[in-house]
Write an enzyme that holds these catalytic residues in place. Sequence first.
Site, short mmCIF file in Angstrom:
data_model
loop_
_atom_site.label_atom_id
_atom_site.label_comp_id
_atom_site.label_asym_id
_atom_site.label_seq_id
_atom_site.Cartn_x
_atom_site.Cartn_y
_atom_site.Cartn_z
N SER A 164 -2.13 1.19 -1.29
CA SER A 164 -0.77 1.74 -1.38
C SER A 164 -0.80 2.92 -2.35
CB SER A 164 0.18 0.68 -1.93
OG SER A 164 1.44 1.24 -2.25
N TYR A 179 3.57 -5.26 -8.39
CA TYR A 179 2.93 -4.75 -7.17
C TYR A 179 1.93 -3.65 -7.51
CZ TYR A 179 2.54 -2.76 -2.45
OH TYR A 179 2.08 -2.29 -1.25
C1 8X3 Z 1 4.25 0.61 -0.18
C2 8X3 Z 1 4.58 1.88 -0.86
O1 8X3 Z 1 5.99 3.04 -2.61
O2 8X3 Z 1 6.92 1.03 -1.62
O3 8X3 Z 1 3.02 0.14 -0.54
O4 8X3 Z 1 5.13 0.88 -3.20
S1 8X3 Z 1 5.68 1.66 -2.13
#
Ligand code: 8X3
Length: 259
Positions: free
Chosen positions: A140, A153
């Site tokens: 990501s 995340y």
């Molecule tokens: C997804 C992109 O910007 O929502 O992995 O983290 S973001």
Amino acid sequence: MSPENGEAAAAARTAVITGASSGIGAATARALAADGFRTVLAARRQDRLEALAAEIGGEPVVVDVTDPDSVAAFAAGVGACDVVVHCAGGALGLEPLAESDEERWRWMYEANALGMVRVTKALLPLLLASGDGHVVAVTSIAGFETYRGGSGYAAAKHAQRAALQTLRLELLGQPVRITDVAPGMVETEFSLVRFDGDREAAERVYAGMTPLTGEDVAECIRWAVGLPSHVNVDEIVVRPRDQARATEVSRHLDEDDRA
Ligand code: 8X3
């Protein structure tokens, strides 16, 4: 055409796709099946896997990448693996770090970082034995950017990218390519999962802009996998035209959308 070259040789190759039940994983499975791969479709949701397998002729296998026993059993039965595409993963919540939930951090670390490490370790003997292995991971832009509410995340995605870069060093000289595909905003079930099934919250993420689709990212993967074996695409960063950074998004909203 002799069986040693072209399509016939490609048809014998096996691609394992984790997170294959939806989104980027399902789109990647479709793309690689269309390119002649035997596809092994790994994910938790059996009904989704079976529907996809019936559509593309793949092999569905229920696997939870956060469970070491599940991954070990899967790897023992897969038979061959030339390409593994890690699409399993996801985000939970958008809370500030001060309000973050350790269990959610733990799941994100397990599903994104440790899950990839676990599956890669388990399949590495097969990837090496293939003589032309390829590890592709969908990470990501959160693997090199941070944004408010994204700490857990982003931490997991930074870890995933660090593990991949380390693996690339450790496998140098061996016949295994490593490719990191880092997307920005992709409209899949990603936001629905992040917001615990709140469809309105998920839809607001993409309001007024055109996000990538799972197929767009799958096309990047298909391209990297299909290049000659001596070509290692290290990293692909792919975002919608409407996104410049994680939090810099061009939206064309009317009054209703803004409500
Ligand atoms: C997804 C992109 O910007 O929502 O992995 O983290 S973001």
